[in-house]
Design a protein around this motif. Structure first.
Motif, PDB file in Angstrom:
ATOM      1  N   ILE A  73       0.684  -1.150   0.051  1.00  0.00           N
ATOM      2  CA  ILE A  73       0.155   0.084  -0.001  1.00  0.00           C
ATOM      3  C   ILE A  73       0.849   1.361  -0.150  1.00  0.00           C
ATOM      4  CG2 ILE A  73      -1.497   1.196   1.211  1.00  0.00           C
ATOM      5  CD1 ILE A  73      -2.785  -1.328   2.357  1.00  0.00           C
ATOM      6  N   ILE A  74       1.798   1.279   0.984  1.00  0.00           N
ATOM      7  CA  ILE A  74       2.685   2.517   0.940  1.00  0.00           C
ATOM      8  C   ILE A  74       3.692   2.536  -0.317  1.00  0.00           C
ATOM      9  CG2 ILE A  74       4.850   3.556   2.110  1.00  0.00           C
ATOM     10  CD1 ILE A  74       3.544   2.060   4.777  1.00  0.00           C
ATOM     11  N   THR A  75       3.741   1.409  -1.094  1.00  0.00           N
ATOM     12  CA  THR A  75       4.545   1.400  -2.360  1.00  0.00           C
ATOM     13  C   THR A  75       3.764   2.454  -3.359  1.00  0.00           C
ATOM     14  OG1 THR A  75       5.544  -0.428  -2.185  1.00  0.00           O
ATOM     15  CG2 THR A  75       5.330   0.100  -4.315  1.00  0.00           C
ATOM     16  N   LEU A  76       2.352   2.012  -3.373  1.00  0.00           N
ATOM     17  CA  LEU A  76       1.401   2.853  -4.227  1.00  0.00           C
ATOM     18  C   LEU A  76       1.564   4.448  -3.757  1.00  0.00           C
ATOM     19  CD1 LEU A  76      -1.617   0.546  -5.006  1.00  0.00           C
ATOM     20  CD2 LEU A  76       0.510   0.677  -6.197  1.00  0.00           C
ATOM     21  N   LEU A  77       1.441   4.602  -2.509  1.00  0.00           N
ATOM     22  CA  LEU A  77       1.414   5.990  -2.097  1.00  0.00           C
ATOM     23  C   LEU A  77       2.727   6.763  -2.449  1.00  0.00           C
ATOM     24  CD1 LEU A  77      -0.372   5.385   0.998  1.00  0.00           C
ATOM     25  CD2 LEU A  77      -1.436   6.301  -0.710  1.00  0.00           C
ATOM     26  N   LEU A  78       3.707   5.860  -2.499  1.00  0.00           N
ATOM     27  CA  LEU A  78       5.147   6.791  -2.747  1.00  0.00           C
ATOM     28  C   LEU A  78       5.550   6.856  -4.170  1.00  0.00           C
ATOM     29  CD1 LEU A  78       7.340   5.158   0.137  1.00  0.00           C
ATOM     30  CD2 LEU A  78       6.640   7.600  -0.090  1.00  0.00           C
ATOM     31  N   LEU A  79       5.088   5.990  -4.998  1.00  0.00           N
ATOM     32  CA  LEU A  79       5.413   6.124  -6.342  1.00  0.00           C
ATOM     33  C   LEU A  79       5.212   7.435  -6.969  1.00  0.00           C
ATOM     34  CD1 LEU A  79       3.866   2.676  -8.081  1.00  0.00           C
ATOM     35  CD2 LEU A  79       6.403   3.367  -8.122  1.00  0.00           C
ATOM     36  N   PRO A  80       6.255   7.637  -7.790  1.00  0.00           N
ATOM     37  CA  PRO A  80       6.017   8.863  -8.785  1.00  0.00           C
ATOM     38  C   PRO A  80       5.025   8.444  -9.959  1.00  0.00           C
ATOM     39  CG  PRO A  80       7.995   7.834  -9.046  1.00  0.00           C
ATOM     40  CD  PRO A  80       7.490   7.032  -8.082  1.00  0.00           C
ATOM     41  N   PRO A  81       4.609   9.385 -10.563  1.00  0.00           N
ATOM     42  CA  PRO A  81       3.911   9.081 -11.728  1.00  0.00           C
ATOM     43  C   PRO A  81       4.583   8.340 -13.021  1.00  0.00           C
ATOM     44  CG  PRO A  81       3.493  11.522 -11.278  1.00  0.00           C
ATOM     45  CD  PRO A  81       4.587  10.723 -10.418  1.00  0.00           C
ATOM     46  N   ASP A  82       3.684   7.464 -13.683  1.00  0.00           N
ATOM     47  CA  ASP A  82       4.533   6.800 -14.669  1.00  0.00           C
ATOM     48  C   ASP A  82       4.687   7.626 -15.804  1.00  0.00           C
ATOM     49  OD1 ASP A  82       5.422   4.840 -16.483  1.00  0.00           O
ATOM     50  OD2 ASP A  82       3.516   3.614 -16.486  1.00  0.00           O
ATOM     51  N   PRO A  83       6.037   7.760 -16.191  1.00  0.00           N
ATOM     52  CA  PRO A  83       6.279   8.692 -17.335  1.00  0.00           C
ATOM     53  C   PRO A  83       5.707   8.258 -18.651  1.00  0.00           C
ATOM     54  CG  PRO A  83       8.250   7.368 -16.718  1.00  0.00           C
ATOM     55  CD  PRO A  83       7.165   7.231 -15.675  1.00  0.00           C
ATOM     56  N   LYS A  84       5.196   7.045 -18.740  1.00  0.00           N
ATOM     57  CA  LYS A  84       4.701   6.498 -20.198  1.00  0.00           C
ATOM     58  C   LYS A  84       3.318   6.224 -19.949  1.00  0.00           C
ATOM     59  CE  LYS A  84       9.247   4.485 -21.805  1.00  0.00           C
ATOM     60  NZ  LYS A  84       9.866   3.389 -22.383  1.00  0.00           N
ATOM     61  N   ARG A  85       2.971   6.389 -18.618  1.00  0.00           N
ATOM     62  CA  ARG A  85       1.337   6.433 -18.764  1.00  0.00           C
ATOM     63  C   ARG A  85       0.712   4.929 -18.821  1.00  0.00           C
ATOM     64  NH1 ARG A  85      -0.899  12.060 -20.508  1.00  0.00           N
ATOM     65  NH2 ARG A  85       0.234  13.721 -19.335  1.00  0.00           N
ATOM     66  N   LYS A  86       1.370   3.793 -18.324  1.00  0.00           N
ATOM     67  CA  LYS A  86       0.918   2.537 -18.829  1.00  0.00           C
ATOM     68  C   LYS A  86      -0.186   2.380 -18.024  1.00  0.00           C
ATOM     69  CE  LYS A  86       5.987   1.088 -18.427  1.00  0.00           C
ATOM     70  NZ  LYS A  86       6.852   0.250 -18.031  1.00  0.00           N
ATOM     71  N   SER A  87      -0.697   1.117 -18.492  1.00  0.00           N
ATOM     72  CA  SER A  87      -1.990   0.447 -17.985  1.00  0.00           C
ATOM     73  C   SER A  87      -2.100   0.410 -16.526  1.00  0.00           C
ATOM     74  CB  SER A  87      -2.433  -0.654 -18.929  1.00  0.00           C
ATOM     75  OG  SER A  87      -1.461  -1.833 -18.384  1.00  0.00           O
ATOM     76  N   PRO A  88      -3.411   0.169 -16.058  1.00  0.00           N
ATOM     77  CA  PRO A  88      -3.497  -0.115 -14.712  1.00  0.00           C
ATOM     78  C   PRO A  88      -2.766  -1.275 -14.289  1.00  0.00           C
ATOM     79  CG  PRO A  88      -5.506   0.649 -15.648  1.00  0.00           C
ATOM     80  CD  PRO A  88      -4.446   0.442 -16.692  1.00  0.00           C
ATOM     81  N   LEU A  89      -2.391  -2.270 -15.122  1.00  0.00           N
ATOM     82  CA  LEU A  89      -1.920  -3.482 -15.075  1.00  0.00           C
ATOM     83  C   LEU A  89      -0.577  -3.292 -14.365  1.00  0.00           C
ATOM     84  CD1 LEU A  89      -2.953  -5.994 -17.808  1.00  0.00           C
ATOM     85  CD2 LEU A  89      -3.747  -6.013 -15.470  1.00  0.00           C
ATOM     86  N   SER A  90       0.210  -1.970 -14.927  1.00  0.00           N
ATOM     87  CA  SER A  90       1.509  -1.886 -14.420  1.00  0.00           C
ATOM     88  C   SER A  90       1.592  -1.686 -12.972  1.00  0.00           C
ATOM     89  CB  SER A  90       2.135  -0.919 -15.229  1.00  0.00           C
ATOM     90  OG  SER A  90       1.266   0.483 -15.016  1.00  0.00           O
ATOM     91  N   TRP A  91       0.352  -0.950 -12.306  1.00  0.00           N
ATOM     92  CA  TRP A  91       0.394  -0.471 -11.040  1.00  0.00           C
ATOM     93  C   TRP A  91       0.030  -1.725 -10.184  1.00  0.00           C
ATOM     94  CZ3 TRP A  91       0.775   4.608  -8.787  1.00  0.00           C
ATOM     95  CH2 TRP A  91       1.194   5.342  -9.779  1.00  0.00           C
ATOM     96  N   ALA A  92      -0.536  -2.730 -10.830  1.00  0.00           N
ATOM     97  CA  ALA A  92      -1.039  -3.901 -10.051  1.00  0.00           C
ATOM     98  C   ALA A  92       0.297  -4.664 -10.058  1.00  0.00           C
ATOM     99  CB  ALA A  92      -1.949  -4.882 -10.922  1.00  0.00           C
ATOM    100  N   GLY A  93       1.247  -4.503 -10.827  1.00  0.00           N
ATOM    101  CA  GLY A  93       2.779  -5.096 -10.769  1.00  0.00           C
ATOM    102  C   GLY A  93       3.325  -4.747  -9.793  1.00  0.00           C
ATOM    103  N   MET A  94       3.112  -3.699  -9.383  1.00  0.00           N
ATOM    104  CA  MET A  94       3.877  -2.580  -8.245  1.00  0.00           C
ATOM    105  C   MET A  94       3.384  -3.355  -6.908  1.00  0.00           C
ATOM    106  SD  MET A  94       6.316  -0.720  -9.051  1.00  0.00           S
ATOM    107  CE  MET A  94       6.512   0.311 -10.526  1.00  0.00           C
ATOM    108  N   ILE A  95       2.253  -3.796  -6.897  1.00  0.00           N
ATOM    109  CA  ILE A  95       1.793  -4.609  -5.658  1.00  0.00           C
ATOM    110  C   ILE A  95       2.068  -6.146  -5.652  1.00  0.00           C
ATOM    111  CG2 ILE A  95      -0.252  -5.603  -4.646  1.00  0.00           C
ATOM    112  CD1 ILE A  95       0.254  -2.761  -3.923  1.00  0.00           C
ATOM    113  N   LEU A  96       1.945  -6.733  -6.913  1.00  0.00           N
ATOM    114  CA  LEU A  96       2.356  -8.180  -6.913  1.00  0.00           C
ATOM    115  C   LEU A  96       3.685  -8.523  -6.865  1.00  0.00           C
ATOM    116  CD1 LEU A  96      -0.162  -9.004  -9.968  1.00  0.00           C
ATOM    117  CD2 LEU A  96      -0.309  -9.523  -7.363  1.00  0.00           C
ATOM    118  N   GLN A  97       4.635  -7.494  -7.134  1.00  0.00           N
ATOM    119  CA  GLN A  97       6.102  -7.628  -7.010  1.00  0.00           C
ATOM    120  C   GLN A  97       6.566  -8.268  -5.639  1.00  0.00           C
ATOM    121  OE1 GLN A  97       7.398  -3.924  -8.039  1.00  0.00           O
ATOM    122  NE2 GLN A  97       7.515  -3.034  -6.058  1.00  0.00           N
TER     123      GLN A  97
END
Length: 521
Positions: free
Chosen positions: A458-482
């Motif tokens: 959860i804190i990972t998502l709160l700290l993450l800077p914006p995705d410069p390439k504006r990837k799909s929501p799946l890329s954000w899910a990957g940040m959790i699943l990692q």
């Protein structure tokens, strides 16, 4: 260019200051203890299997409690981080200006207008693009540029590359700061390890000479030491100034931001991201528990402090954390690290080939784990200053250093391997009730520790800077699943390099400073 530039180390010269026997004894002790702890379960699994099983269950309970506590610490750290990032530090400085001279004297507050900032940017063979982005972040700072000094600390051994760096950057940043200084650290100085500490020391001595010429008091200059890829948020220097001014006895303090590895976090592979966030969370947690906070990576110290302690240690690999211990013992225990709870941004490990990225990751973790090299210094200095520092403080300092090294190299093995040894190595025990219940109990306890990982996600998502390439929501899910890969990362990029580092020190196979390749983004 090779992804790792290995620079051979001279043998550690500090034994000359102490008894060579005791120095070597305390170099050997951490690694020897770790190997005894790892080998013993194989023997006990045959002769005392129940004892091993009970130990592992108790160890799992201990780590469950630590995971819960760690989650609470991260939440508290994030809340303070969130608050400080959104603070108007310019307004805080204005509050200092509004104080009367009497109030400043009463509370030992330094007028912020008297503070000068120096930034020592150390570089070896990093790309120009990386250095430009780091220096541009200083240009964009919200602090008066006429009171900012940048020292570009290059290495003579970098040859033509260093000369090109000097030529391009001198022209680009001419007139952008109060002073833009260049230092070229000579090669092959006897007794030095080819590492950041030696380079920064050479640069700081040039800075001191310049301050004397300009008649600027060293006690009014605060020095931030930065890697080539370090980028500062615009408010960094205002926040640092405020904390520096309001800290009593500021010469006996260092100031520590939160190291985040977000410059290229969206481009880095999954294992690299996990380790990057893990390091950031460690820094966040240590800042909350500031009684145990050490200087790490980019940090700031008064220039007078650097002169007092003779700059950095030039004979070791991990000069950043050693800086705390050197200051602590020089001032006989009257030294502390002040947490800033603001970020500085660096690169996660990432190069073109996955194989090279994994290799870089391993060597980076090995270098950090080689902080065990501080242990004999801590023990022997604690003994030397036994009449100046209380027994309790000395014991805690030694214990934290020992426990940190021991846990680094053993915890993952205890959790994932050791508990199964009695079942695998003792046929009689494998048929007993205790062995049949162990998997269920261990699974339950380890499952509960995922509470801490959920909080981390959860804190990972709160700290993450914006995705410069504006990837799909799946890329954000990957940040959790990692975070599901944390067991793999903990063993192969935690315990193994930790065991490697301690074993090398134990046998006197001193490692050098390996410069991790930086890929421009």
């Amino acid at each position: 260019m090779s992804p790792i530039t290995e620079l051979p180390a001279d043998p550690n010269i500090e034994p000359k200051k102490y008894s060579s026997f005791w120095f070597r004894f305390f170099e050997i002790l951490p690694g020897a203890t770790v190997w005894i702890a790892l080998i013993s379960p194989f023997i006990l699994a045959v002769y005392a299997p129940l004892a091993v099983t009970i130990f592992i269950l108790l160890f799992d309970v201990y780590w469950f409690l630590r995971a819960i506590s760690y989650g609470g610490v991260l939440v508290k750290g994030y809340r303070q981080f969130h608050k400080n990032v959104r603070t108007d530090w310019g307004a805080k400085l204005a509050q200092i200006t509004a104080l009367t001279p009497e109030q400043r004297d009463k509370w030992h507050i330094l007028p912020w207008e008297d503070v000068y900032h120096a930034v020592i940017v150390t570089t070896y063979k990093e790309e120009l693009t990386i250095l430009k982005k780091s220096l541009d972040s200083i240009v964009e700072a919200d602090y008066p540029k006429d009171r900012m000094i940048v020292v570009l600390a290059t290495e003579q051994r970098a040859g033509e590359h260093a000369q090109e760096i000097i030529r391009v950057l001198s022209e680009r940043y001419k007139g952008k700061f109060g002073k833009f200084l260049i230092s070229e650290h000579p090669d092959d100085i006897v007794g030095e390890v080819k590492a950041k500490g030696a380079n920064a020391t050479w640069a700081a001595k040039i800075l001191v000479e310049e301050m004397h010429k300009s008649k600027i008091p060293l006690s009014n200059v605060i020095v931030s030491t930065a890697d080539a890829d370090t980028r500062f948020p615009a408010f960094y220097f205002s926040c640092l100034t405020y904390n520096f001014c309001v800290t009593p006895d500021r010469v006996r303090a260092s100031f520590q931001p939160i190291a985040t590895f977000f410059n290229n976090i969206w481009q880095a592979p999954m294992l690299s991201r996990v380790l990057a966030f893990n390091t950031t969370f460690w820094a966040l947690g240590e800042s909350v528990r500031n009684y145990r906070l050490l200087t790490f990576s980019t940090h700031a110290t008064c220039l007078q402090t650097l002169v007092d302690i003779d700059y950095w240690c030039t004979s070791i690999v991990n000069e950043d954390s050693r800086q705390f211990f050197r200051s602590y013992f020089h001032y006989k225990g009257n030294f502390r690290v002040v947490p800033l709870f603001i970020p500085i941004y660096m690169d996660a490990v990432h190069v073109q080939k996955m194989r090279d990225t994994l290799r870089n990751l391993y060597y980076q973790q090995q270098r950090w784990a080689y902080g065990v090299e501080h242990f004999p210094y801590i023990v022997l200095e604690s003994h030397r200053l036994r009449r100046s520092i209380s027994l309790g403080r000395r014991v805690m300092l030694i214990w934290r250093a020992f426990d940190g090294a021991f846990s680094w190299a053993t915890t993952s093995f205890f959790i994932t391997v050791v508990g199964w040894l009695p079942i695998l190595l003792n046929e009689q025990f494998s048929s007993q009730v205790a062995s049949s219940n162990f998997p269920q109990a261990a699974k339950l306890l380890l499952s509960l520790t995922w509470i801490g990982l959920v909080i981390s996600g959860i804190i990972t998502l709160l700290l993450l800077p914006p995705d410069p390439k504006r990837k799909s929501p799946l890329s954000w899910a990957g940040m959790i699943l990692q975070w599901a890969f944390i067991p793999i990362a903990a063993i192969f990029f935690g315990a193994l390099p930790g065991l490697d580092a301690q074993t090398r020190l134990m046998f006197g196979k001193y490692i050098g400073f390996r410069v991790t390749e930086k890929k421009a983004v």
